[in-house]
Write a protein that holds these residues in place. Structure first.
Motif, PDB file in Angstrom:
ATOM      1  N   MET A 161      -0.004  18.018   7.319  1.00  0.00           N
ATOM      2  CA  MET A 161       0.042  17.099   6.178  1.00  0.00           C
ATOM      3  C   MET A 161       0.982  15.933   6.478  1.00  0.00           C
ATOM      4  N   TYR A 162       0.528  14.736   6.132  1.00  0.00           N
ATOM      5  CA  TYR A 162       1.359  13.535   6.318  1.00  0.00           C
ATOM      6  C   TYR A 162       1.989  13.201   4.961  1.00  0.00           C
ATOM      7  N   ILE A 163       3.283  13.480   4.859  1.00  0.00           N
ATOM      8  CA  ILE A 163       4.035  13.202   3.620  1.00  0.00           C
ATOM      9  C   ILE A 163       4.795  11.893   3.814  1.00  0.00           C
ATOM     10  N   LEU A 164       4.511  10.902   2.976  1.00  0.00           N
ATOM     11  CA  LEU A 164       5.200   9.615   3.107  1.00  0.00           C
ATOM     12  C   LEU A 164       6.054   9.353   1.871  1.00  0.00           C
ATOM     13  N   ASP A 165       7.365   9.257   2.097  1.00  0.00           N
ATOM     14  CA  ASP A 165       8.304   8.896   1.020  1.00  0.00           C
ATOM     15  C   ASP A 165       8.232   7.377   0.870  1.00  0.00           C
ATOM     16  N   GLY A 166       7.626   6.949  -0.247  1.00  0.00           N
ATOM     17  CA  GLY A 166       7.470   5.505  -0.466  1.00  0.00           C
ATOM     18  C   GLY A 166       8.480   4.944  -1.448  1.00  0.00           C
ATOM     19  N   ILE A 182      -2.738   9.255   4.809  1.00  0.00           N
ATOM     20  CA  ILE A 182      -1.577   9.838   4.119  1.00  0.00           C
ATOM     21  C   ILE A 182      -2.069  10.955   3.198  1.00  0.00           C
ATOM     22  N   ASP A 183      -1.382  12.093   3.221  1.00  0.00           N
ATOM     23  CA  ASP A 183      -1.768  13.208   2.332  1.00  0.00           C
ATOM     24  C   ASP A 183      -0.980  13.199   1.038  1.00  0.00           C
ATOM     25  N   ILE A 184       0.315  12.880   1.133  1.00  0.00           N
ATOM     26  CA  ILE A 184       1.099  12.760  -0.096  1.00  0.00           C
ATOM     27  C   ILE A 184       1.969  11.512   0.002  1.00  0.00           C
ATOM     28  N   LEU A 185       1.868  10.704  -1.034  1.00  0.00           N
ATOM     29  CA  LEU A 185       2.707   9.505  -1.152  1.00  0.00           C
ATOM     30  C   LEU A 185       3.400   9.602  -2.504  1.00  0.00           C
ATOM     31  N   PHE A 186       4.677   9.263  -2.537  1.00  0.00           N
ATOM     32  CA  PHE A 186       5.355   9.296  -3.837  1.00  0.00           C
ATOM     33  C   PHE A 186       6.395   8.185  -3.913  1.00  0.00           C
ATOM     34  N   MET A 201       6.068   9.074  -9.443  1.00  0.00           N
ATOM     35  CA  MET A 201       4.623   8.901  -9.294  1.00  0.00           C
ATOM     36  C   MET A 201       4.236   9.455  -7.931  1.00  0.00           C
ATOM     37  N   LEU A 202       3.170  10.256  -7.904  1.00  0.00           N
ATOM     38  CA  LEU A 202       2.791  10.916  -6.650  1.00  0.00           C
ATOM     39  C   LEU A 202       1.274  10.921  -6.512  1.00  0.00           C
ATOM     40  N   TRP A 203       0.816  10.562  -5.327  1.00  0.00           N
ATOM     41  CA  TRP A 203      -0.624  10.530  -5.027  1.00  0.00           C
ATOM     42  C   TRP A 203      -0.901  11.598  -3.963  1.00  0.00           C
ATOM     43  N   ALA A 204      -1.993  12.359  -4.147  1.00  0.00           N
ATOM     44  CA  ALA A 204      -2.305  13.442  -3.199  1.00  0.00           C
ATOM     45  C   ALA A 204      -3.744  13.328  -2.715  1.00  0.00           C
TER      46      ALA A 204
END
Ligand SMILES: Cc1ncc(COP(=O)(O)O)c(C=O)c1O
Length: 381
Positions: A161-166, A182-186, A201-204
């Motif tokens: 999983m590609y977790i990106l802290d945005g 990206i798998d999770i962006l928040f 806010m989080l996108w999956a």
């Protein structure tokens, strides 16, 4: 007379009047049909803002909740996780992951530099990782990770999983779940969305939601996607109290972003960021982040020799501009100025002019107008 205060720390960022007005409304019951509709509208307009995603979550919390939620919903104790850290906030994942009982490997860059996609590729080829965490912009160092190039590497490892802290990037620097894998962006509401602190806010992606499902019951409660999904699908449902006024504020923020256009917003951040950094350099400050990986959402600037940080920032505050201090090895040696979200040319010109006045008043060598001139020359290009 006291000067008005411009909040130029790297989050919370200035909150424009129309967003403040939403926060100041009479709070209603979260089951109020008008709020249920507004919450639905907010989620719908957020959903495809950064490319197509499977689910979007808006939860009362901060950026750190996003970090915890990302890890909690994609990994289980005993899994391997790779942490890519370009500074203080990248390092924060280490504690989160160790507490969860994950086996943690770390790729750490020297402050001011960024871990390269090649280094990540090498590490991923050596063993299987359940997830990789990347901090898009590390607010402590002002470095910007090459998120798209890292996404290309991650495409070779579909089980990771590609977790990106945005948190210091989303809405200000380009991110796209689809094209960047990206798998999770928040993010948190208080940064480039220009809302006060209080929302995560989080996108999956589809793969992230499938991973969550495969984990069964997870130890975490408040940040469990499965607890929140019914609410995100039907905003009249309850799991934990939605932050009613903050959701309204976010709705207005997304309206502003859509009105500007997301690509125009990214372009504005690049132009503003580069102009601010040119101004700082014209005044004799050194930007910590190397040009190859310099973020445009904030500037982390190192003082010339002999400047007393606490005194300088106190004078700058008297001159009407609040900035953040340096962290870790740069505490006392640097200040951090945010220029993301809904700031405009008045904010930037005022901020650089205030820096010049603070330099003058603290006895530093300064040619008044040099920073403002450099800023305006860049902005007028
Ligand atoms: C990149 C990054 N990640 C995470 C966080 C933590 O966010 P919060 O302070 O909203 O919990 C921050 C805070 O500034 C940040 O800059």
């Amino acid at each position: 007379m006291e000067n008005r205060r411009l909040v130029m720390i790297p989050g919370p960022t200035p909150v424009v009047r129309s967003i403040q007005a939403q926060m100041g409304r009479d709070t209603v019951a979260f089951g109020d049909p008008a709020f249920v509709k507004d919450f639905r509208n907010t989620l719908d307009s957020l959903k495809d803002l950064f490319g197509k995603c499977e689910e979007v979550f808006v939860i009362a919390g901060t950026g750190t909740l996003g970090m915890e939620a990302a890890v909690a919903n994609t990994t289980k104790a005993g899994d391997n996780i790779l942490i890519v850290s370009n500074g203080f906030f990248g390092d924060r994942f280490i504690d989160i992951c160790e507490r969860k009982g994950l086996h943690v490997d770390i790729l750490q860059a020297e402050w001011g530099l960024a871990v390269t996609p090649e280094e990540i590729d090498k590490k991923l080829s050596e063993k299987h990782y359940a997830a990789v965490t990347v901090t898009h912009v590390d607010t402590a160092t002002g470095t910007c990770a090459p998120a798209a190039e890292i996404g290309k590497v991650l495409a070779k490892y579909p089980d990771t999983m590609y977790i990106l802290d945005g948190v210091c990037a989303t809405g200000g620097i380009e991110e796209n779940l689809e094209t960047m894998n990206i798998d999770i962006l928040f993010t948190g509401s208080q940064k480039a969305f220009g809302v006060a602190p209080g929302l995560t806010m989080l996108w999956a992606s589809k793969a992230a939601m499938e991973r969550r499902k495969s984990l069964g019951t997870i130890p975490e409660y408040y940040c469990d996607f499965e607890k929140w999904l019914p609410v995100m699908h039907d905003t009249s449902k309850y799991f934990a109290t939605p932050a009613v006024n903050m959701v309204w504020a976010l709705q207005e923020s997304v309206r502003i972003i859509r009105e500007e256009g997301i690509d125009a917003r990214y372009a504005r951040h690049i132009k503003n960021g580069r102009a601010m950094q040119t101004a700082f350099e014209a005044l004799g400050f050194k930007v910590l982040a190397d040009r190859s990986c310099r973020a445009v959402t904030l500037s982390n600037v190192i003082y010339p020799d002999g400047v007393n940080d606490a005194q300088f920032r106190a004078i700058l505050a008297e001159e009407g501009v609040m900035v953040g201090g340096g962290l870790g090895p740069y505490a006392g040696k640097m200040f951090r100025m945010g220029h993301m979200g809904n700031i405009d040319i008045h904010d930037m010109v005022s901020a650089i002019a205030a820096v010049e006045r603070a330099m003058f008043r603290s006895g530093m060598k300064v040619e008044l107008g040099k920073g403002v001139g450099a800023l305006m020359a860049e902005l007028l290009k």
